[in-house]
Design an enzyme around this catalytic site. Structure first.
Site, mmCIF file in Angstrom:
data_model
loop_
_atom_site.group_PDB
_atom_site.id
_atom_site.type_symbol
_atom_site.label_atom_id
_atom_site.label_comp_id
_atom_site.label_asym_id
_atom_site.label_seq_id
_atom_site.Cartn_x
_atom_site.Cartn_y
_atom_site.Cartn_z
ATOM 1 N N HIS B 245 54.060 26.810 -31.385
ATOM 2 C CA HIS B 245 53.886 27.304 -30.053
ATOM 3 C C HIS B 245 52.716 28.309 -30.046
ATOM 4 O O HIS B 245 51.765 28.434 -29.229
ATOM 5 C CB HIS B 245 55.128 27.943 -29.733
ATOM 6 C CG HIS B 245 55.085 28.502 -28.344
ATOM 7 N ND1 HIS B 245 55.374 28.093 -27.146
ATOM 8 C CD2 HIS B 245 54.714 29.723 -28.104
ATOM 9 C CE1 HIS B 245 55.165 28.894 -26.323
ATOM 10 N NE2 HIS B 245 54.668 29.911 -26.586
ATOM 11 N N HIS B 321 57.082 25.912 -19.775
ATOM 12 C CA HIS B 321 58.264 26.479 -20.245
ATOM 13 C C HIS B 321 59.432 25.392 -20.400
ATOM 14 O O HIS B 321 60.335 25.167 -19.521
ATOM 15 C CB HIS B 321 58.565 27.432 -19.585
ATOM 16 C CG HIS B 321 59.114 28.697 -20.215
ATOM 17 N ND1 HIS B 321 60.753 29.147 -20.145
ATOM 18 C CD2 HIS B 321 59.093 29.488 -21.426
ATOM 19 C CE1 HIS B 321 61.028 29.897 -21.031
ATOM 20 N NE2 HIS B 321 60.163 30.125 -21.684
ATOM 21 N N ARG B 342 52.713 37.590 -16.781
ATOM 22 C CA ARG B 342 52.406 38.653 -17.554
ATOM 23 C C ARG B 342 50.905 38.157 -18.407
ATOM 24 O O ARG B 342 50.459 39.063 -18.760
ATOM 25 C CB ARG B 342 53.389 38.732 -18.724
ATOM 26 C CG ARG B 342 54.736 39.397 -18.221
ATOM 27 C CD ARG B 342 55.582 40.033 -19.313
ATOM 28 N NE ARG B 342 55.864 38.903 -20.391
ATOM 29 C CZ ARG B 342 56.906 38.176 -20.103
ATOM 30 N NH1 ARG B 342 57.745 38.343 -19.083
ATOM 31 N NH2 ARG B 342 57.205 37.161 -20.881
ATOM 32 N N GLN B 478 66.526 32.855 -22.269
ATOM 33 C CA GLN B 478 66.298 34.178 -22.114
ATOM 34 C C GLN B 478 66.414 34.072 -20.413
ATOM 35 O O GLN B 478 66.037 33.025 -19.729
ATOM 36 C CB GLN B 478 65.062 34.608 -22.376
ATOM 37 C CG GLN B 478 64.305 34.142 -23.715
ATOM 38 C CD GLN B 478 63.078 33.586 -23.629
ATOM 39 O OE1 GLN B 478 62.252 34.227 -23.188
ATOM 40 N NE2 GLN B 478 62.665 32.903 -24.762
ATOM 41 N N ASP B 506 51.283 41.011 -23.448
ATOM 42 C CA ASP B 506 52.582 40.777 -23.029
ATOM 43 C C ASP B 506 53.440 40.490 -24.207
ATOM 44 O O ASP B 506 52.871 39.985 -25.274
ATOM 45 C CB ASP B 506 52.631 39.769 -22.049
ATOM 46 C CG ASP B 506 52.523 38.510 -22.375
ATOM 47 O OD1 ASP B 506 51.227 37.953 -23.256
ATOM 48 O OD2 ASP B 506 53.296 37.488 -22.134
ATOM 49 N N GLU B 549 62.607 37.749 -28.028
ATOM 50 C CA GLU B 549 61.987 37.460 -26.829
ATOM 51 C C GLU B 549 62.550 37.838 -25.471
ATOM 52 O O GLU B 549 62.023 37.494 -24.488
ATOM 53 C CB GLU B 549 61.357 36.069 -26.765
ATOM 54 C CG GLU B 549 60.805 35.623 -27.902
ATOM 55 C CD GLU B 549 60.377 33.982 -27.796
ATOM 56 O OE1 GLU B 549 60.027 33.347 -28.841
ATOM 57 O OE2 GLU B 549 60.907 33.213 -26.906
ATOM 58 N N SER B 550 63.029 38.926 -25.438
ATOM 59 C CA SER B 550 63.485 39.791 -24.296
ATOM 60 C C SER B 550 62.359 39.778 -23.594
ATOM 61 O O SER B 550 61.153 40.316 -23.836
ATOM 62 C CB SER B 550 64.135 41.271 -24.670
ATOM 63 O OG SER B 550 65.348 40.928 -25.409
ATOM 64 N N ASP B 747 43.821 23.232 -19.388
ATOM 65 C CA ASP B 747 44.326 22.081 -19.714
ATOM 66 C C ASP B 747 45.621 22.161 -20.587
ATOM 67 O O ASP B 747 45.685 22.929 -21.400
ATOM 68 C CB ASP B 747 43.439 21.378 -20.764
ATOM 69 C CG ASP B 747 43.007 22.077 -21.793
ATOM 70 O OD1 ASP B 747 43.709 22.007 -22.885
ATOM 71 O OD2 ASP B 747 42.005 23.139 -21.744
ATOM 72 N N GLY B 792 44.080 26.975 -22.057
ATOM 73 C CA GLY B 792 45.020 25.826 -22.007
ATOM 74 C C GLY B 792 46.164 25.915 -23.022
ATOM 75 O O GLY B 792 46.258 27.089 -23.636
ATOM 76 N N SER B 795 51.932 21.512 -25.773
ATOM 77 C CA SER B 795 53.514 21.449 -26.149
ATOM 78 C C SER B 795 53.464 20.114 -26.651
ATOM 79 O O SER B 795 53.236 19.311 -26.290
ATOM 80 C CB SER B 795 54.378 21.638 -25.003
ATOM 81 O OG SER B 795 55.494 21.563 -25.007
#
Lengths: 353, 1008
Positions: B245, B321, B342, B478, B506, B549-550, B747, B792, B795
């Protein structure tokens, strides 16, 4: 990429620097007489210290005809329509000041320095506990260093002849505070705004009819309005028949949802939330406190309307102003009309409140 | 001391309509076949704060109760007579509870006391009562499938006489300890097991690199008083930083490509560098050579930036996501949209003003009626949850949702694709500094702004790097809080304009580890004191604090001299700011807890030490053939069925629940016309109220064409996005010297696992070859149109495995485009404007029914995939732009799903017009009606402009007929009508298609 562009771009000629605040000026017919040139919104673009009172002219009595009408627009805590609200007031020649609610609660800014107090739409505190509830509680219960609540100040503000406008979440706040419709004069909730009958958020355009019995200056001269709604909790519930009858008798249900022909309707989606009395907006008994669920501040330009292109084709020369501007022009002109004429005599200045 | 626990219940008064209860009853019957009888819904608040009885009653009646709607019950569970069973829905420990926090804020206002609003004292729940006495198993099924998600909710169910309450008690007894992980001396098998057990998601080569690194720095660590083996925090930081990621290892890999059909072989030295970065560099060179230097920032920082005019930048970012949305659709989607917001906010210095959101969603068939795999959610449930998450995330943030798409394919049933985009405007200068640049000096302070840290989201970054299976951990989910983020957004806007912040980023994937790790590369190092990080509740280990990752958080770099002023602003706006350390230039990321070392990492190794992957790709063209369809089909019936088909039908029920109007700048919305039902090709948003400059927004996504040819699918998707912008009046860039006409493209590739493995992924080479071809098309498209890529994301593990079955998504790419418009008043909408306007087809139709919706109706795929002829397309788009300059075009609708027939039908939906057209006789009628050839438009022209129009377009325009007043769509071929239908009937079919039926369109209950 290592190349750093040389700025500003020498090939783009600078825009003309008119001697004006930079925003677009429209005349009463809705045509643009002076185009704006700034690309960054003036809303929050200020390097002024946060804790400061707006400058008042020192050698002029406040509130004369020659001074711009002062609109105070509250923001913070999830409110999100303050920018277009400010644009609406500027479009009709008023001065718009966007202020974080805490500046007012902490007494850094006084609402009494302004003519119109505005509660914009949004999701104050996320609309938890019911739309507008948390913010209404804060205005009613949170005390400042002098032990006063903002609701105390608002009551004084309205009693002094000034005006309050709430749109969508702002309307919800006024209702939950009891400022609307305030039949009893005790500022306690008599109606409520709750979940749409459809059970979901509704974003669509509606037609409103102005109640001929309405007396609020916000709606002077208007018979219909086309505006967008976007809310999940916009259904007005009136708790008993006596309250409903009193609201109708005094024309406090100043705006109703209408069908294509302008007749009040409870048919979905023309009435998008199922409100009692098909009511989209209320005033208090003085007409100075006004709230509505639809968003006139989102229809400042003809081009906001979903059918603008066909209308423009059908009617060349159609004015470029949106219906929503009328509401703001009405109240600004009304406040101007209430102002005393300027006087030269210093003694009169000493006695003005 | 433990506070006593009190409860406040809000019930609707008799006579008030319980819409929520009714919807639960209806959904239980419709989706689960359960008969609940009537359902009563109530709100429950548990107060764990010392209050007198009078205070509790007053708080309940004055602050929570709506006197018109509610009755209040204290310390009891009240319900109507005749109810026999109950369901309680509470949140698990640590899950975001905005309602509870708001009640707590209200209590603080009511008491005029400074409650600690960051410690949770009030917890919100829903308590439902059912008329029927359902067995516990049915109640639990209803709860898990319709009322919540077992990953984030706790349910209590049973008979009405035995109501059990549950109130979460967040936090655990874990000590603030840091442990070492034995690594030096481990065998290969042990290394792999460690990676899998601890969810590092690192492969053998990567684990070896870490082991060897710690072996090589043994002496240094001893001298510094550190253990030779890495600490748990160090390994977590490396795993997060090296996750697919965050690092995009596969997009940067060396790929050996072989074409099995031709024998051609070549190496790709990083897909990203070769096809994206270099392609954009070439475009930028051409732009600058022509006086167009609007490309300011690409492929670095949180989002790409282009210049609108001398004063302003446009910032544009699209992300996905996917994995969390497969587990908890609502939470995954809301986190996706908040996270995407963010990114522009924290580009450069930070504080961009958000202008609009977009979303493109890919789901399995929501009407699926087969058996679900273990832990697989029904596609309908994923659809509804994701839609709701985007509604709450976007609407509550005050950002309009103006453009999007929803694509259905059975292969998205295991893992949906949730693409969220955000466009924003930033001034060129902020307090005298270039706004797009991040600068940090040693001794600048590290400030965390916004929400607090909890256990939610731990391992989110590495989680996205692995395939989902039955044991996927729940902690990766989350739940974002839009209101918390809105407060932080407003703060950031003001702070940046006052010059109080040097730069910001962020906190998303990887949390502080990622955000501070990235910022530290600017100054050269950082020191972080984790014990200062504010927590939602006690019991987090140091490494958990660092990688959590709050959501709703930003990391700021602040000059020490400006810290006091910044903290004062934060207090005033009720945004929590915490000083957690400072930046250095010593080359190390130094993490401590209460003075003790937790992690000490060499920055160079951390960011550049990951071994490069070498992958293999092998392409062979799929076997495909054109079907033989029965002749003389009833094309009116075909068109009707197409309009009601899953991928063409109206999405109005979804669209109406997104706010398109907030900010008051939306000029072209998803649905327009007097009916509010005419679909539009691209959105148009005005930048502000002082000028008429604006931006057009579009998207291109065509996964089914990829089954035939990945290259042509990618080229087609790019062209789709370009022509949608051209349709609304956008002009291609770089046509004139210094025209300043920016375009900006994101992209976003979402593909199944493309790393070959003989057992686990035997077709990995074919999948990787498709990805290579998709990237090649992207390079060719950017070159042809001279349009740069600015940002871009990729995933790479979009597979769902359970019960021995693997569901892989089709290789998918989304192109999200934006382009400048000089004057939004001159834009063009897609619906017809006036009777007797002349209808033209622009562009050429080819026999390209492969992958079409028409073939899909007959269960066919075909072979002739639509291709883009870039030169011809570009020439046509230039002509369209020139025609718009002369106001020759009254309406313009691009052709996509369903081809010409669907485009014509849709163009009638705005007002009630009809159309009468005659098809030319070159191609078979079904090809002309339904081919999905690219680069085409249906346009209308005022009669007085016909001569100029035809002179301008020549052979590129085919006159079809005219707009009529009669509300009938008539299409003839060889003089014979082949389609004849009422446009109202067509619109009815489209409106009542499956999407609106599923979401539920316009069935309000009658209020009493």
């Amino acid at each position: 990429m290592e190349q750093t562009p040389q700025l500003p771009d020498q090939h783009t000629p600078p825009r003309p620097q008119h001697d004006d605040p930079g925003h677009e000026i429209v005349n009463r017919e809705g045509q643009i007489v002076l185009p704006g040139y700034k690309s960054v919104d003036p809303g929050h673009e200020s390097a002024e210290p946060l804790k400061s009172k707006p400058e008042q002219p020192k050698h002029q009595a406040p509130g004369t005809k020659h001074q711009k009408v002062q609109a105070l627009i509250l923001t913070g805590f999830g409110i999100n329509c303050e920018e277009e609200f400010a644009a609406a007031y500027r479009l009709v020649g008023a001065e718009a000041t966007i202020v974080h609610l805490n500046q007012v609660l902490h007494s850094h800014v006084s609402i009494h320095d302004f003519d119109i107090l505005n509660f914009p739409g949004g999701f104050s505190f996320g609309d938890d506990l019911g739309s507008g509830v948390v913010l209404a509680n804060k205005l009613r219960y949170r005390r400042n260093a002098e032990g006063r609540t903002l609701l105390d100040d608002i009551k004084e503000f309205v009693a002094g002849g000034k005006h309050v406008l709430g749109i969508c979440n702002g309307f919800q706040v006024l209702v939950k505070l009891g400022l609307l419709p305030d039949l009893s004069g005790t500022v306690t909730p008599e109606v409520t705004l709750t979940h749409n009958a459809s059970g979901r958020y509704e974003d669509r355009w509606v037609k409103l009819t102005v109640n001929p019995r309405a007396t609020t200056p916000f709606l002077k001269g208007l018979t219909t309005l086309e505006v967008p709604v976007r809310h999940g909790e916009g259904r007005l519930i009136i708790q008993d028949e006596a309250t409903r009858a009193a609201i109708e008798a005094r024309g406090l249900n100043c705006l109703t949802y209408a069908d294509f022909d302008g007749a009040p309707t409870n048919v979905y989606p023309f009435n998008p939330n199922g409100a009692d009395l098909n009511c989209a907006g209320l005033t208090d008994t003085t007409g100075r406190v006004f709230g509505l669920m639809p968003h006139p501040e989102a229809f400042l330009s003809l081009y906001n309307h979903p059918d603008w292109a066909r209308r423009k084709r059908a009617t060349p020369g159609l004015i470029e102003e949106g219906d929503g501007v009328w509401l703001f022009r009405n109240i600004v002109e009304h406040v101007q009309s209430q102002r005393p004429a300027p006087v030269a005599h210093p003694a009169a200045h000493q006695f003005s409140s | 001391m433990e506070s006593p626990q009190r409860t406040i219940q809000l019930l609707l008064k008799p006579g008030q309509h319980d819409g929520e209860g009714q919807r639960v009853a209806e959904a239980a019957h419709r989706h689960l076949g359960l008969h609940t009888g009537r359902v009563q819904s109530t709100a429950l608040y548990t107060v764990r704060y010392p209050l007198t009885d009078q205070q509790l009653r007053d708080f309940a009646t004055h602050c929570l109760q709506d006197p018109v709607l509610h009755e209040v019950a204290l310390d009891e569970f009240r319900h109507g007579a005749h109810y026999q069973s109950y369901i309680l829905v509470a949140k698990l420990p640590g899950v975001t509870d905005d309602e509870g926090i708001s009640a707590q804020n209200a209590l603080g206002d009511f008491l005029n006391e400074p409650l600690d609003t960051h410690t949770q004292h009030i917890f919100s729940k829903r308590l439902y009562f059912l008329e029927e006495a359902l067995p516990e198993s049915s109640l639990r099924q209803l709860a898990q499938e319709l009322l919540g998600n077992k990953l984030i909710n706790r349910f209590e169910v049973g008979p009405i006489a035995q109501i059990r309450d549950y109130t979460p008690r967040p936090g655990g007894g874990a000590e603030s300890v840091t442990e070492t992980v034995g690594l030096v001396g481990l065998s290969d098998e042990e290394l792999l097991k460690l990676s899998k057990d601890n969810l590092y998601a690192l492969n053998l080569e990567e684990m070896r690199a870490v082991r060897d690194h710690y072996t090589s720095i043994r002496e240094e660590r001893q001298a510094a008083g550190l253990p030779q083996d890495p600490t748990d925090c160090e390994l977590e930081i490396i795993a997060q930083t090296w996750s697919e990621h965050c690092k995009h290892k596969e997009f940067s890999a060396l790929i050996k490509y072989r074409d099995a059909d031709t024998g051609e072989e070549f190496e790709v030295d990083s897909l990203f560098k070769t096809y994206i970065k270099d392609a954009t560099a070439e475009v930028d060179r051409q732009l600058r050579a022509n006086g167009n230097d609007w490309l300011i920032k690409v492929f670095s920082d949180n989002a790409g930036a282009v210049r609108i005019n001398p004063e302003s930048l446009f910032v544009w970012k699209v992300e996905t996501h996917n994995s969390p949305s497969a587990i908890d659709p609502y939470g995954g989607a809301i986190t996706g949209i908040l996270g995407n917001n963010r990114d522009p906010l924290a580009t450069g210095i930070g504080g961009a003003r958000l202008l609009f959101n977009t979303n493109v969603l890919c789901f399995g068939n929501p009407e699926f009626s087969g058996t679900l795999l273990s832990n697989q959610l029904h596609p309908r449930r994923i659809f509804e949850g994701v839609r709701k998450g985007i509604e709450d995330g976007g609407n509550k943030s005050g950002v309009p949702t103006v453009n999007g798409s929803i694509v259905f394919d059975d292969r998205y049933a295991g893992k949906p694709l949730v693409y969220c985009g955000t466009g924003a405007v930033m001034p060129m200068q902020l307090a005298g500094l270039d706004s797009w640049e991040k600068n940090i000096d040693p001794q600048d302070r590290i400030i965390m702004a916004g929400g607090r840290v909890g256990k939610d989201g731990i391992h989110g970054a590495t989680f996205s790097s692995i395939e989902l299976d039955e044991t996927s951990p729940a902690t990766a989910v989350q739940i974002g809080s839009p209101i918390t983020q809105k407060l932080a957004m407003d703060f950031l806007l003001l702070a940046t304009r006052r010059g109080l912040i040097k730069c910001s980023t962020d906190n998303g994937a990887g949390g502080l580890s990622s955000s501070i790790g990235e910022l530290a590369t600017i100054s050269g190092g950082a020191v972080v004191d984790l014990e200062r990080v504010p927590l939602k509740y006690p019991g987090l280990r140091p490494w958990e604090i660092f990688v959590s990752e709050s959501q709703e958080r930003f990391s700021l770099a602040v000059e020490p001299a400006k810290l006091d002023e910044l903290l004062a602003l934060g207090r005033e706006m009720e945004v929590e700011l915490t000083d957690i350390g400072y930046f250095t230039a010593d080359g190390y990321l130094d993490v401590r807890f209460a003075g003790e070392p937790v992690a000490h990492l060499d920055m160079h190794f951390l960011h550049d030490g990951v071994p490069r992957k070498v992958l293999e790709a092998e392409w062979s063209k799929p076997m495909a053939q054109e079907p033989a369809l029965a002749p003389a089909t009833d094309y009116t019936d075909v068109l009707t069925r197409l309009l009601g088909s899953l991928n063409i039908c109206s999405r109005e029920s979804v669209i109406r629940q997104y706010d398109h109007e907030v900010k008051g700048r939306t000029i072209i919305k998803p649905l327009m016309g007097a009916t509010g039902q005419a679909p539009q090709d691209a959105a148009v948003v005005r930048f502000n109220f002082e000028s008429w400059e604006g931006v057009a927004v579009s998207n291109g996504i065509l996964p089914r064409f990829g089954d035939l040819d990945a290259y042509h699918m990618s080229a087609g998707a790019f062209d789709e996005a370009v022509r949608q912008i051209v349709a609304v009046g956008g002009k291609l860039p770089n046509l004139r010297y210094g025209d300043g006409n920016f375009w900006s493209v994101n992209d976003n590739f979402c593909v199944p696992d493309s790393v070959y493995d003989a057992v686990g992924n035997p077709d990995g080479k074919q999948k990787l070859a498709k990805l290579v071809r998709m990237c090649q098309a992207l390079r060719d498209a950017t070159a042809a149109y001279c349009i740069p890529l600015t940002s871009g994301k990729d995933s790479m593990k979009n597979d769902f495995k359970a019960d021995g079955v693997k569901i892989s998504v089709p290789p998918t790419v989304l192109y999200s485009m934006t382009a400048k418009l000089e004057d939004v008043r001159r834009t063009i909408t897609s619906d017809f404007k006036q009777a007797d306007d002349v209808v033209y087809l622009l562009g050429e139709t080819y026999d390209e029914l492969g992958g079409s919706e028409f073939y899909q109706l007959f269960g066919e795929l075909g072979a002739n995939v639509p291709q883009v002829r870039f030169e011809q397309a570009k020439a046509l788009y230039v002509l369209v732009g020139e025609a718009n300059d002369q106001n020759l075009i009254q309406s313009c609708h691009d052709l996509s799903d369903g081809g010409l027939a669907v485009a014509l039908a849709e163009a009638t939906f705005g007002y009630g017009f009809g159309a009468e057209v005659e098809l030319p006789e070159e191609l078979p009628v079904h090809v002309q009606l339904f081919s999905e050839s690219h680069s085409r438009f249906v346009v209308t022209v005022a009669p007085e402009d016909v001569v100029a129009f035809e002179q301008h377009f020549g052979a590129r325009a085919t006159r079809l007929g005219r707009v009529t007043q009669d509300g009938q769509l008539t299409m003839r071929y060889g003089g014979q009508p082949v389609i004849s239908a009422s446009t109202a009937a067509l619109r009815h079919e489209w409106t009542n298609g499956p999407v609106n039926r599923i979401i539920g369109f316009g069935h309000p209950e009658t209020a009493h």
